[in-house]
Design a protein around this motif. Structure first.
Motif, PDB file in Angstrom:
ATOM      1  N   ASP A  17       0.838  -1.200   0.000  1.00 17.72           N
ATOM      2  CA  ASP A  17       0.000   0.000   0.000  1.00 17.72           C
ATOM      3  C   ASP A  17       0.874   1.251   0.000  1.00 17.72           C
ATOM      4  N   GLY A  18       0.256   2.402   0.187  1.00 10.33           N
ATOM      5  CA  GLY A  18       0.980   3.668   0.216  1.00 10.33           C
ATOM      6  C   GLY A  18       1.026   4.239   1.618  1.00 10.33           C
ATOM      7  N   ALA A  19       1.027   5.570   1.699  1.00 10.62           N
ATOM      8  CA  ALA A  19       1.198   6.240   2.982  1.00 10.62           C
ATOM      9  C   ALA A  19      -0.038   6.114   3.860  1.00 10.62           C
ATOM     10  N   ILE A  20       0.193   6.009   5.160  1.00  8.79           N
ATOM     11  CA  ILE A  20      -0.878   6.097   6.141  1.00  8.79           C
ATOM     12  C   ILE A  20      -0.917   7.512   6.725  1.00  8.79           C
ATOM     13  N   GLY A  21       0.229   8.008   7.153  1.00  7.39           N
ATOM     14  CA  GLY A  21       0.282   9.309   7.805  1.00  7.39           C
ATOM     15  C   GLY A  21      -0.230  10.446   6.942  1.00  7.39           C
ATOM     16  N   THR A  22       0.214  10.499   5.678  1.00  9.45           N
ATOM     17  CA  THR A  22      -0.238  11.601   4.831  1.00  9.45           C
ATOM     18  C   THR A  22      -1.706  11.436   4.445  1.00  9.45           C
ATOM     19  N   GLU A  23      -2.210  10.203   4.424  1.00 16.46           N
ATOM     20  CA  GLU A  23      -3.637  10.005   4.183  1.00 16.46           C
ATOM     21  C   GLU A  23      -4.457  10.510   5.380  1.00 16.46           C
ATOM     22  N   ILE A  24      -3.951  10.284   6.586  1.00 14.03           N
ATOM     23  CA  ILE A  24      -4.630  10.828   7.769  1.00 14.03           C
ATOM     24  C   ILE A  24      -4.607  12.352   7.729  1.00 14.03           C
ATOM     25  N   TYR A  25      -3.459  12.902   7.373  1.00 13.46           N
ATOM     26  CA  TYR A  25      -3.322  14.357   7.302  1.00 13.46           C
ATOM     27  C   TYR A  25      -4.290  14.947   6.283  1.00 13.46           C
ATOM     28  N   ARG A  26      -4.463  14.253   5.162  1.00 11.02           N
ATOM     29  CA  ARG A  26      -5.385  14.742   4.134  1.00 11.02           C
ATOM     30  C   ARG A  26      -6.822  14.787   4.626  1.00 11.02           C
ATOM     31  N   PHE A  29      -6.590  15.822  10.018  1.00 10.39           N
ATOM     32  CA  PHE A  29      -6.027  15.574  11.339  1.00 10.39           C
ATOM     33  C   PHE A  29      -4.610  16.146  11.327  1.00 10.39           C
ATOM     34  N   PHE A  30      -4.388  17.206  12.066  1.00  7.24           N
ATOM     35  CA  PHE A  30      -3.116  17.893  11.973  1.00  7.24           C
ATOM     36  C   PHE A  30      -2.089  17.298  12.942  1.00  7.24           C
ATOM     37  N   VAL A  31      -0.895  17.860  12.927  1.00  4.03           N
ATOM     38  CA  VAL A  31       0.248  17.193  13.558  1.00  4.03           C
ATOM     39  C   VAL A  31       0.218  17.221  15.081  1.00  4.03           C
ATOM     40  N   ASN A  32      -0.707  17.948  15.675  1.00  8.11           N
ATOM     41  CA  ASN A  32      -0.812  17.895  17.134  1.00  8.11           C
ATOM     42  C   ASN A  32      -1.654  16.713  17.601  1.00  8.11           C
ATOM     43  N   THR A  33      -2.039  15.863  16.650  1.00  7.11           N
ATOM     44  CA  THR A  33      -2.822  14.658  16.945  1.00  7.11           C
ATOM     45  C   THR A  33      -1.888  13.453  16.973  1.00  7.11           C
ATOM     46  N   CYS A  34      -2.145  12.524  17.848  1.00  4.10           N
ATOM     47  CA  CYS A  34      -1.434  11.247  17.812  1.00  4.10           C
ATOM     48  C   CYS A  34      -2.137  10.359  16.793  1.00  4.10           C
ATOM     49  N   TYR A  35      -1.519  10.233  15.643  1.00  4.11           N
ATOM     50  CA  TYR A  35      -2.163   9.488  14.559  1.00  4.11           C
ATOM     51  C   TYR A  35      -2.420   8.029  14.938  1.00  4.11           C
ATOM     52  N   GLU A  36      -1.496   7.450  15.676  1.00  6.15           N
ATOM     53  CA  GLU A  36      -1.654   6.038  16.040  1.00  6.15           C
ATOM     54  C   GLU A  36      -2.863   5.823  16.952  1.00  6.15           C
ATOM     55  N   PRO A  43     -11.613   4.646  14.607  1.00 10.09           N
ATOM     56  CA  PRO A  43     -11.272   3.453  13.819  1.00 10.09           C
ATOM     57  C   PRO A  43     -11.847   3.482  12.409  1.00 10.09           C
ATOM     58  N   GLU A  44     -12.987   4.154  12.210  1.00  7.66           N
ATOM     59  CA  GLU A  44     -13.589   4.191  10.880  1.00  7.66           C
ATOM     60  C   GLU A  44     -12.693   4.931   9.877  1.00  7.66           C
ATOM     61  N   VAL A  45     -11.931   5.926  10.361  1.00  8.48           N
ATOM     62  CA  VAL A  45     -11.025   6.670   9.479  1.00  8.48           C
ATOM     63  C   VAL A  45      -9.907   5.752   8.996  1.00  8.48           C
ATOM     64  N   ILE A  46      -9.309   5.024   9.908  1.00 11.26           N
ATOM     65  CA  ILE A  46      -8.198   4.142   9.550  1.00 11.26           C
ATOM     66  C   ILE A  46      -8.695   2.989   8.679  1.00 11.26           C
ATOM     67  N   SER A  47      -9.839   2.438   9.013  1.00 13.39           N
ATOM     68  CA  SER A  47     -10.396   1.350   8.196  1.00 13.39           C
ATOM     69  C   SER A  47     -10.663   1.822   6.769  1.00 13.39           C
ATOM     70  N   GLU A  48     -11.162   3.038   6.627  1.00 15.17           N
ATOM     71  CA  GLU A  48     -11.436   3.571   5.299  1.00 15.17           C
ATOM     72  C   GLU A  48     -10.146   3.660   4.474  1.00 15.17           C
ATOM     73  N   ILE A  49      -9.067   4.105   5.099  1.00 13.85           N
ATOM     74  CA  ILE A  49      -7.785   4.193   4.393  1.00 13.85           C
ATOM     75  C   ILE A  49      -7.342   2.807   3.940  1.00 13.85           C
ATOM     76  N   HIS A  50      -7.383   1.838   4.857  1.00 16.82           N
ATOM     77  CA  HIS A  50      -7.006   0.469   4.489  1.00 16.82           C
ATOM     78  C   HIS A  50      -7.880  -0.053   3.351  1.00 16.82           C
ATOM     79  N   ARG A  51      -9.178   0.197   3.448  1.00 15.01           N
ATOM     80  CA  ARG A  51     -10.105  -0.329   2.439  1.00 15.01           C
ATOM     81  C   ARG A  51      -9.830   0.289   1.072  1.00 15.01           C
ATOM     82  N   GLN A  52      -9.518   1.563   1.040  1.00 15.02           N
ATOM     83  CA  GLN A  52      -9.214   2.202  -0.238  1.00 15.02           C
ATOM     84  C   GLN A  52      -7.954   1.600  -0.868  1.00 15.02           C
ATOM     85  N   TYR A  53      -6.962   1.307  -0.050  1.00  9.41           N
ATOM     86  CA  TYR A  53      -5.749   0.675  -0.575  1.00  9.41           C
ATOM     87  C   TYR A  53      -6.033  -0.744  -1.066  1.00  9.41           C
TER      88      TYR A  53
END
Length: 607
Positions: A17-26, A29-36, A43-53
């Motif tokens: 797959d590709g980037a996770i961090g920059t997909e979250i940023y898009r 969710f800005f850098v003062n957030t703990c992306y992990e 969880p729906e945001v992260i699942s959506e990224i995985h599903r798109q990949y």
């Protein structure tokens, strides 16, 4: 010990797959957030990224756990949640992946402690994270920038010999010898008891710089290599850092990585599901096409083969090549519709301009166009100039290909150029299936047999064909040894002449000619008159095998306005033609965007 990644890498190329961090940023969710932590809180945001990949074609999904170690999480007051965050990261990826993809547990560099009182060793912190990632298929140590980073990862993973892992080095372009380079990293890996399943290159560099580093790494290791470049250098636009590398540009370089020997390709910062979708469309069908070979000719009885016709007796073009006379051809792409009026007019211009033959591509870039057989037959009948239709392996089975070859012979067409063909997923019909029962080498063997009166199944034809057999070659191939070996096989299979990719660097062509002189086969060099600076940039960046030197780019950039750039492109093509004409048997000038008059302005220097 089960190692699903090792099993997967036997069916290369594998798509990560590709980037996770920059997909979250898009997703704002800005850098003062703990992306992990988003794996727990959103969880729906992260699942959506995985599903798109996954939907884009990724065969490996990377967990959202890059910085989920005790030191990094402590900056957000989350050190006590390390297990929950890592378990959630793996569970989300696993749920989306199902049985369609592997799950790679991402671990990034731990880094130095900000708090002087923090004396925890890097390897201790990494081991603490590994303990929470057992449900993944393998560990992916990403973006290792220093030998200290790698040493810590190797020390930590040694305590988990049952877990497969990959170490991936962040690429620092233009590194000097002795720095923390992949070559230095490999020295640390040598001799460890628990070896990685593969090694990787990721982050730090865009597609072009990553290609350079891959070329350096390939000779240094026998381990499979995973390549995951950034999408170039980000640019600040309206307060955001955006990556400007197009999906097509990225996939062009991905194909080069595979051709060079990479076992898997994906992306890092800035690479999106759109990039991965284009990558999947590009390299999966391509790998199949390159691996298919022509089955042996079957015959239940001994049949007497007719003598192979000499090139001089196949066609006027063959006679000129055999006599050592310089030939000139122009490439005209058949139209998307069935109206051949403009094509016929272009062919007449070629005839009146002293051109020997018209070259007709067969569905270039997997486009649907009128049959080259019909186009060639109409041109030869109405214009009286010979044609060189391409015949590619993509769209027809071996039975269909044999019927097509007999059709050419029956129509009185006696020049063909055999190519493997672009996979359909590179074009406008990605849902179409490529056949690829054979490649260009196998197709040459088939035509050679038919020239001697026997088809693939050992059946005798009622008359042998009389075809001048042409093949393609790439003087600027990334793997020159492979290109030369394939040309050797084509010559041995019965090829009569070669047509090259467009040449912008005569010296590169001359080096190629020196290497293939032993084959004693006429070479027709491709020449492309650039129409604009944009056209030059496209040829340089997005057409594999085409090398446009800096000096050519500078001349195109110096010309102001489209007309001046077009004139500069014609002049460059003329100079190239004059430079190479004494070293080649002929030239093929492309008519860019169907502009035959432009091509003929180049060939004026021959008269």
């Amino acid at each position: 010990m089960k190692n699903p990644l090792k099993e997967k890498l036997t069916d290369i190329p594998v798509i990560f797959d590709g980037a996770i961090g920059t997909e979250i940023y898009r997703r704002n969710f800005f850098v003062n957030t703990c992306y992990e932590q988003l794996s727990v809180t959103r969880p729906e945001v992260i699942s959506e990224i995985h599903r798109q990949y996954l939907d884009a074609g990724a065969e490996v999904l990377t967990t959202n756990t890059y910085n989920a170690n005790a030191r990094r999480l402590a900056k957000f007051g989350l050190a006590d949640q390390i297990a929950a965050i890592n378990h959630a990261g793996v569970a989300l990826a696993r749920e989306v992946a199902g049985d369609r993809a592997l799950v790679a547990a991402s671990i990034g560099p731990v880094g130095e402690a900000d708090n002087p009182a923090d004396h925890r060793r890097r390897s201790e912190l990494i081991a603490g994270q590994i303990e929470t990632l057992h449900e993944a298929d393998f560990i992916l140590f990403e973006s290792l920038r220093t030998r200290a980073d790698l040493a810590a990862a190797l020390e930590a993973v040694a305590a988990f010999p049952e877990i497969p892992y990959v170490v991936s080095f962040a690429v620092v372009p233009h590194s000097e010898a002795g720095e923390d380079t992949p070559a230095e990293f490999l020295r640390l890996i040598d001799g460890v008891g628990h070896l990685p399943t593969a090694i990787g290159l990721n982050c730090g560099a865009g597609p072009e710089a990553m290609l350079v580093e891959l070329e350096k790494l390939i000779p240094l290791t026998s381990l499979p290599i995973i390549v995951q470049p950034n999408a170039g250098t980000p640019r600040g636009i309206d307060g955001r850092m955006l990556y400007m590398t197009s999906a097509e540009y990225f996939s062009t370089y991905a194909r080069r990585y595979i051709q060079l020997g990479a076992a898997a390709v994906g992306g890092c910062c800035g690479i999106t599901p759109v990039h991965i979708a284009e990558l999947s469309r590009s390299i999966k069908p391509l790998s199949r096409a390159e691996r298919r070979e022509l089955p042996p000719v079957v015959s239940t009885r001994e049949l007497e083969l007719a003598p192979a016709p000499p090139p001089a007796e196949c066609s006027r073009l063959g006679a000129r090549l055999a006599a050592g006379e310089f030939v000139a051809t122009v490439e005209i792409t058949p139209p998307r519709g069935y109206d051949l009026g403009a094509t016929i007019s272009g062919a007449r211009l070629c005839r009146d301009g002293g051109i020997d033959a018209v070259n007709l591509p067969d569905g270039p870039r997997a486009s649907a166009r009128i049959s080259t057989l019909i186009t060639a037959a109409t041109i030869e009948r109405e214009v009286g100039i010979e044609t060189i239709p391409h015949c590619c392996c993509r769209d027809r089975s071996l039975i269909g290909l044999q019927s097509e070859l007999l059709g050419y012979a029956g129509a009185g067409i006696h020049n063909l150029l055999f190519i493997t063909g672009d996979p359909p997923k590179l074009g406008d019909y990605p849902f179409s299936s490529g056949v690829f029962d054979t490649d260009s080498i196998g197709l040459v063997r088939l035509q050679s047999r038919m020239n001697r009166g026997i088809d693939l199944g050992g059946q005798k034809l009622n008359a042998p064909t009389r075809m001048l057999i042409g093949v393609g070659a790439d003087p600027g191939a990334i793997e020159p040894e492979r290109e030369i070996e394939r040309l050797r096989l084509k010559v041995e299979a019965g090829a009569h002449y070669v047509v090259t990719q467009p040449v912008f660097d005569p010296e590169a062509l001359f080096r190629f000619l020196d290497r293939i002189g032993q084959f004693n086969i006429p070479v027709i060099a491709g020449v492309w008159p650039l129409t604009s600076l944009r056209n030059a940039e496209f040829m340089r960046n997005e057409v594999p095998g085409v090398v446009v030197p800096d000096r050519v780019m500078a001349r195109m950039a110096a010309a102001e306005g489209r007309e001046a750039q077009r004139d500069a492109g014609i002049e460059i093509a003329r100079e190239c033609l004059e430079t190479i004409r004494n070293r080649v048997a002929g030239v093929q000038v492309s008519a860019p965007f169907g502009n035959v008059a432009l091509a003929l302005r180049v060939t004026e220097v021959l008269h």
